[in-house]
Design an enzyme around this catalytic site. Sequence first.
Site, PDB file in Angstrom:
ATOM      1  N   SER A   1     -10.463   1.300   3.977  1.00 30.05           N
ATOM      2  CA  SER A   1      -9.675   1.011   5.185  1.00 30.05           C
ATOM      3  C   SER A   1      -8.933   2.277   5.599  1.00 30.05           C
ATOM      4  O   SER A   1      -8.215   2.864   4.793  1.00 30.05           O
ATOM      5  CB  SER A   1      -8.639  -0.073   4.904  1.00 30.05           C
ATOM      6  OG  SER A   1      -9.276  -1.215   4.415  1.00 30.05           O
TER       7      SER A   1
ATOM      8  N   ARG B   1       0.835  -1.223   0.000  1.00 32.00           N
ATOM      9  CA  ARG B   1       0.000   0.000   0.000  1.00 32.00           C
ATOM     10  C   ARG B   1       0.861   1.261   0.000  1.00 32.00           C
ATOM     11  O   ARG B   1       0.552   2.254   0.671  1.00 32.00           O
ATOM     12  CB  ARG B   1      -0.933   0.042   1.213  1.00 32.00           C
ATOM     13  CG  ARG B   1      -1.840  -1.143   1.365  1.00 32.00           C
ATOM     14  CD  ARG B   1      -2.957  -1.157   0.336  1.00 32.00           C
ATOM     15  NE  ARG B   1      -3.891  -2.220   0.653  1.00 32.00           N
ATOM     16  CZ  ARG B   1      -3.801  -3.466   0.194  1.00 32.00           C
ATOM     17  NH1 ARG B   1      -2.829  -3.805  -0.634  1.00 32.00           N
ATOM     18  NH2 ARG B   1      -4.688  -4.376   0.541  1.00 32.00           N
TER      19      ARG B   1
ATOM     20  N   GLU C   1      -3.908   5.159   6.220  1.00 29.28           N
ATOM     21  CA  GLU C   1      -3.779   4.916   4.777  1.00 29.28           C
ATOM     22  C   GLU C   1      -4.132   6.141   3.914  1.00 29.28           C
ATOM     23  O   GLU C   1      -3.360   6.498   3.025  1.00 29.28           O
ATOM     24  CB  GLU C   1      -4.649   3.713   4.395  1.00 29.28           C
ATOM     25  CG  GLU C   1      -4.425   3.273   2.970  1.00 29.28           C
ATOM     26  CD  GLU C   1      -5.284   2.088   2.579  1.00 29.28           C
ATOM     27  OE1 GLU C   1      -4.998   0.969   3.005  1.00 29.28           O
ATOM     28  OE2 GLU C   1      -6.264   2.307   1.845  1.00 29.28           O
TER      29      GLU C   1
HETATM   30  P1  FAD Z   1      -7.707  10.123  -4.516  1.00 25.12           P
HETATM   31  O1  FAD Z   1      -8.372   9.785  -3.250  1.00 25.12           O
HETATM   32  O2  FAD Z   1      -8.259  11.229  -5.313  1.00 25.12           O
HETATM   33  O3  FAD Z   1      -6.159  10.429  -4.231  1.00 25.12           O
HETATM   34  C1  FAD Z   1      -5.409   9.535  -3.434  1.00 25.12           C
HETATM   35  C2  FAD Z   1      -3.917   9.937  -3.545  1.00 25.12           C
HETATM   36  O4  FAD Z   1      -3.493   9.746  -4.905  1.00 25.12           O
HETATM   37  C3  FAD Z   1      -3.668  11.423  -3.244  1.00 25.12           C
HETATM   38  O5  FAD Z   1      -2.384  11.526  -2.678  1.00 25.12           O
HETATM   39  C4  FAD Z   1      -3.657  12.085  -4.610  1.00 25.12           C
HETATM   40  O6  FAD Z   1      -2.870  13.261  -4.647  1.00 25.12           O
HETATM   41  C5  FAD Z   1      -3.023  10.989  -5.455  1.00 25.12           C
HETATM   42  N1  FAD Z   1      -3.457  11.004  -6.859  1.00 25.12           N
HETATM   43  C6  FAD Z   1      -4.711  10.824  -7.344  1.00 25.12           C
HETATM   44  N2  FAD Z   1      -4.700  10.858  -8.695  1.00 25.12           N
HETATM   45  C7  FAD Z   1      -3.413  11.082  -9.062  1.00 25.12           C
HETATM   46  C8  FAD Z   1      -2.749  11.247 -10.315  1.00 25.12           C
HETATM   47  N3  FAD Z   1      -3.381  11.161 -11.499  1.00 25.12           N
HETATM   48  N4  FAD Z   1      -1.409  11.491 -10.290  1.00 25.12           N
HETATM   49  C9  FAD Z   1      -0.718  11.569  -9.118  1.00 25.12           C
HETATM   50  N5  FAD Z   1      -1.286  11.441  -7.914  1.00 25.12           N
HETATM   51  C10 FAD Z   1      -2.619  11.181  -7.893  1.00 25.12           C
HETATM   52  N6  FAD Z   1      -7.692   0.685  -1.779  1.00 25.12           N
HETATM   53  C11 FAD Z   1      -7.055  -0.495  -1.992  1.00 25.12           C
HETATM   54  O7  FAD Z   1      -5.843  -0.517  -2.197  1.00 25.12           O
HETATM   55  N7  FAD Z   1      -7.742  -1.670  -1.990  1.00 25.12           N
HETATM   56  C12 FAD Z   1      -9.074  -1.731  -1.788  1.00 25.12           C
HETATM   57  O8  FAD Z   1      -9.651  -2.804  -1.810  1.00 25.12           O
HETATM   58  C13 FAD Z   1      -9.763  -0.506  -1.539  1.00 25.12           C
HETATM   59  N8  FAD Z   1     -11.084  -0.509  -1.285  1.00 25.12           N
HETATM   60  C14 FAD Z   1     -11.738   0.660  -1.005  1.00 25.12           C
HETATM   61  C15 FAD Z   1     -13.105   0.617  -0.725  1.00 25.12           C
HETATM   62  C16 FAD Z   1     -13.800   1.789  -0.472  1.00 25.12           C
HETATM   63  C17 FAD Z   1     -15.280   1.726  -0.170  1.00 25.12           C
HETATM   64  C18 FAD Z   1     -13.127   3.034  -0.509  1.00 25.12           C
HETATM   65  C19 FAD Z   1     -13.879   4.317  -0.284  1.00 25.12           C
HETATM   66  C20 FAD Z   1     -11.754   3.080  -0.780  1.00 25.12           C
HETATM   67  C21 FAD Z   1     -11.051   1.890  -1.027  1.00 25.12           C
HETATM   68  N9  FAD Z   1      -9.676   1.885  -1.292  1.00 25.12           N
HETATM   69  C22 FAD Z   1      -9.017   0.705  -1.546  1.00 25.12           C
HETATM   70  C23 FAD Z   1      -8.911   3.145  -1.307  1.00 25.12           C
HETATM   71  C24 FAD Z   1      -8.989   3.899  -2.680  1.00 25.12           C
HETATM   72  O9  FAD Z   1     -10.101   3.487  -3.408  1.00 25.12           O
HETATM   73  C25 FAD Z   1      -7.745   3.692  -3.509  1.00 25.12           C
HETATM   74  O10 FAD Z   1      -6.600   4.141  -2.813  1.00 25.12           O
HETATM   75  C26 FAD Z   1      -7.809   4.431  -4.851  1.00 25.12           C
HETATM   76  O11 FAD Z   1      -6.721   4.082  -5.665  1.00 25.12           O
HETATM   77  C27 FAD Z   1      -7.859   5.963  -4.703  1.00 25.12           C
HETATM   78  O12 FAD Z   1      -8.201   6.498  -5.951  1.00 25.12           O
HETATM   79  P2  FAD Z   1      -8.742   7.976  -6.110  1.00 25.12           P
HETATM   80  O13 FAD Z   1      -8.759   8.290  -7.573  1.00 25.12           O
HETATM   81  O14 FAD Z   1     -10.010   8.136  -5.406  1.00 25.12           O
HETATM   82  O15 FAD Z   1      -7.576   8.801  -5.419  1.00 25.12           O
HETATM   83  P1  NAP Z   2     -10.422 -10.215   4.834  1.00 23.27           P
HETATM   84  O1  NAP Z   2     -10.507 -11.066   3.630  1.00 23.27           O
HETATM   85  O2  NAP Z   2     -11.455 -10.321   5.916  1.00 23.27           O
HETATM   86  O3  NAP Z   2      -8.983 -10.389   5.493  1.00 23.27           O
HETATM   87  C1  NAP Z   2      -8.604  -9.644   6.642  1.00 23.27           C
HETATM   88  C2  NAP Z   2      -7.184  -9.190   6.465  1.00 23.27           C
HETATM   89  O4  NAP Z   2      -6.350 -10.329   6.420  1.00 23.27           O
HETATM   90  C3  NAP Z   2      -7.027  -8.436   5.162  1.00 23.27           C
HETATM   91  O5  NAP Z   2      -6.719  -7.133   5.496  1.00 23.27           O
HETATM   92  C4  NAP Z   2      -5.938  -9.163   4.401  1.00 23.27           C
HETATM   93  O6  NAP Z   2      -4.795  -8.364   4.141  1.00 23.27           O
HETATM   94  C5  NAP Z   2      -5.486 -10.293   5.291  1.00 23.27           C
HETATM   95  N1  NAP Z   2      -5.583 -11.587   4.569  1.00 23.27           N
HETATM   96  C6  NAP Z   2      -6.685 -12.359   4.396  1.00 23.27           C
HETATM   97  N2  NAP Z   2      -6.359 -13.491   3.737  1.00 23.27           N
HETATM   98  C7  NAP Z   2      -5.042 -13.417   3.479  1.00 23.27           C
HETATM   99  C8  NAP Z   2      -4.128 -14.290   2.820  1.00 23.27           C
HETATM  100  N3  NAP Z   2      -4.513 -15.456   2.283  1.00 23.27           N
HETATM  101  N4  NAP Z   2      -2.847 -13.885   2.717  1.00 23.27           N
HETATM  102  C9  NAP Z   2      -2.433 -12.719   3.229  1.00 23.27           C
HETATM  103  N5  NAP Z   2      -3.244 -11.849   3.860  1.00 23.27           N
HETATM  104  C10 NAP Z   2      -4.536 -12.199   3.997  1.00 23.27           C
HETATM  105  O7  NAP Z   2     -10.328  -8.666   4.381  1.00 23.27           O
HETATM  106  P2  NAP Z   2     -11.467  -7.652   3.972  1.00 23.27           P
HETATM  107  O8  NAP Z   2     -11.432  -6.554   4.945  1.00 23.27           O
HETATM  108  O9  NAP Z   2     -12.761  -8.362   3.673  1.00 23.27           O
HETATM  109  O10 NAP Z   2     -10.885  -7.082   2.595  1.00 23.27           O
HETATM  110  C11 NAP Z   2     -10.748  -7.931   1.476  1.00 23.27           C
HETATM  111  C12 NAP Z   2      -9.656  -7.374   0.562  1.00 23.27           C
HETATM  112  O11 NAP Z   2     -10.031  -6.093   0.068  1.00 23.27           O
HETATM  113  C13 NAP Z   2      -8.321  -7.186   1.292  1.00 23.27           C
HETATM  114  O12 NAP Z   2      -7.284  -7.512   0.414  1.00 23.27           O
HETATM  115  C14 NAP Z   2      -8.302  -5.713   1.619  1.00 23.27           C
HETATM  116  O13 NAP Z   2      -6.999  -5.166   1.661  1.00 23.27           O
HETATM  117  C15 NAP Z   2      -9.087  -5.114   0.454  1.00 23.27           C
HETATM  118  N6  NAP Z   2      -9.761  -3.878   0.883  1.00 23.27           N
HETATM  119  C16 NAP Z   2      -8.998  -2.759   1.000  1.00 23.27           C
HETATM  120  C17 NAP Z   2      -9.572  -1.560   1.378  1.00 23.27           C
HETATM  121  C18 NAP Z   2      -8.751  -0.299   1.431  1.00 23.27           C
HETATM  122  O14 NAP Z   2      -9.318   0.775   1.528  1.00 23.27           O
HETATM  123  N7  NAP Z   2      -7.460  -0.400   1.382  1.00 23.27           N
HETATM  124  C19 NAP Z   2     -10.940  -1.498   1.666  1.00 23.27           C
HETATM  125  C20 NAP Z   2     -11.680  -2.684   1.581  1.00 23.27           C
HETATM  126  C21 NAP Z   2     -11.084  -3.874   1.179  1.00 23.27           C
HETATM  127  P3  NAP Z   2      -4.643  -7.316   2.926  1.00 23.27           P
HETATM  128  O15 NAP Z   2      -5.480  -6.154   3.330  1.00 23.27           O
HETATM  129  O16 NAP Z   2      -3.189  -7.045   2.959  1.00 23.27           O
HETATM  130  O17 NAP Z   2      -5.095  -7.960   1.674  1.00 23.27           O
END
Ligand code: FAD
Ligand code: NAP
Length: 338
Positions: free
Chosen positions: A237, A164, A333
Amino acid sequence: MLKFLQDQDLSAFNTLGLAATARHLLRLDDGATLPELHESIQAHPNAMVLGGGSNVVLSRSLPGLVVKVETKGIRLLEQTARERVVEARAGEVWHDFVAHCLTQGWPGLENLALIPGTVGAAPVQNIGAYGVELDQRFHSLLAWDLQAGREVEMGPEDCRFAYRDSVFKHDEPGRWLIVAVRFRLPVEWRPVLEYPDLQRHASLRQREVLPRQVFDAVCEIRRGKLPDPAVLGNAGSFFKNPVVEAGHYRRLKAEHPGLVAYAQPDGRYKLAAGWLIDQAGWKGRRVGPVGVHERQALVLVNHGGATADDVLGLAGQIKASVDQRFGVVLEQEPVIFR
Ligand code: FAD
Ligand code: NAP
């Protein structure tokens, strides 16, 4: 011709739904105008780049320039016997891009379905879900250096991807505007089904699984688990899963046998931050206009009318109590825009 807007409300442009006003806003829908932007950027140092606003915490008043990236376009650049290289412009909606690739018969991104936001933001935190991270499918990207006023191509090493994380979260904020991202998608596709929710899903428990089935299952699971930002403001998250040394993990596991953790290739352990927050008693709790989601302890929500201070205040309380109880420091994050 670039059109700068003044005193723009950004509440619809961030998924937490925080009230925020940008002193100057530019909606960039044509990448060819970037040299023009360089001429005017001198008047706007410290510009902030915004995509879909799904990973940011916006302060109420943003005094500088916000550039909202809305450029579109997807094309297949190259195909060999082993891989396809597909390029998408930064303003493409990530989920639509994943769906488009699938429709074209270019699988490889389906575990990342339904992640909100844009293609341009995806490398910033090396998005990941269900066992796939962007860097596993990454080829290169084009970025505009807002300071030098030129476009550069970056490969995986330049981006310094980690869990991340990437160089874009550490270099001077607002230096880079990612213009386009190129993905390397395998021609010989294999499903990635290690995560428990995918293992349990009925449609994936068969000998031959299709990319579309993985995509549908991921969408279904996510819709059932995560709050829809259109209904309840959130940024996904709020904390990363902390990675700790093996000794620290063993001590914690002895004290808390229910601890959820995953061994990392480097010998360390990734702890499920959601479990730590839940155990510290935060799941479902509300503090004024903000709270912790009742099904997902990692997700902070805006019940209505919250400001960045409310969200960051709650995040601080959670961090302190997890640190006190487990000796683990959580890292936030989303990126804070001030
Ligand atoms: P923004 O929120 O607009 O920006 C985020 C950052 O990126 C800021 O620092 C901004 O300056 C920079 N940025 C944006 N666009 C550019 C660009 N073109 N060039 C340079 N910098 C830029 N993340 C995960 O990794 N896994 C998930 O499963 C996941 N699930 C999510 C679920 C929900 C319901 C929500 C609300 C968020 C989730 N996220 C998840 C977080 C988010 O969706 C990601 O980080 C996504 O990539 C952000 O995209 P954005 O366009 O909205 O970025
Ligand atoms: P989950 O499947 O309930 O698992 C809980 C946590 O355990 C997750 O955060 C995941 O890490 C880790 N995990 C589960 N199985 C794993 C495996 N086989 N090997 C290594 N790590 C494992 O998680 P959840 O909350 O429902 O989310 C599902 C996926 O969507 C996850 O990958 C999560 O990161 C992603 N997600 C991200 C965001 C965001 O905003 N970043 C929001 C929603 C969902 P990881 O998170 O490292 O995968």
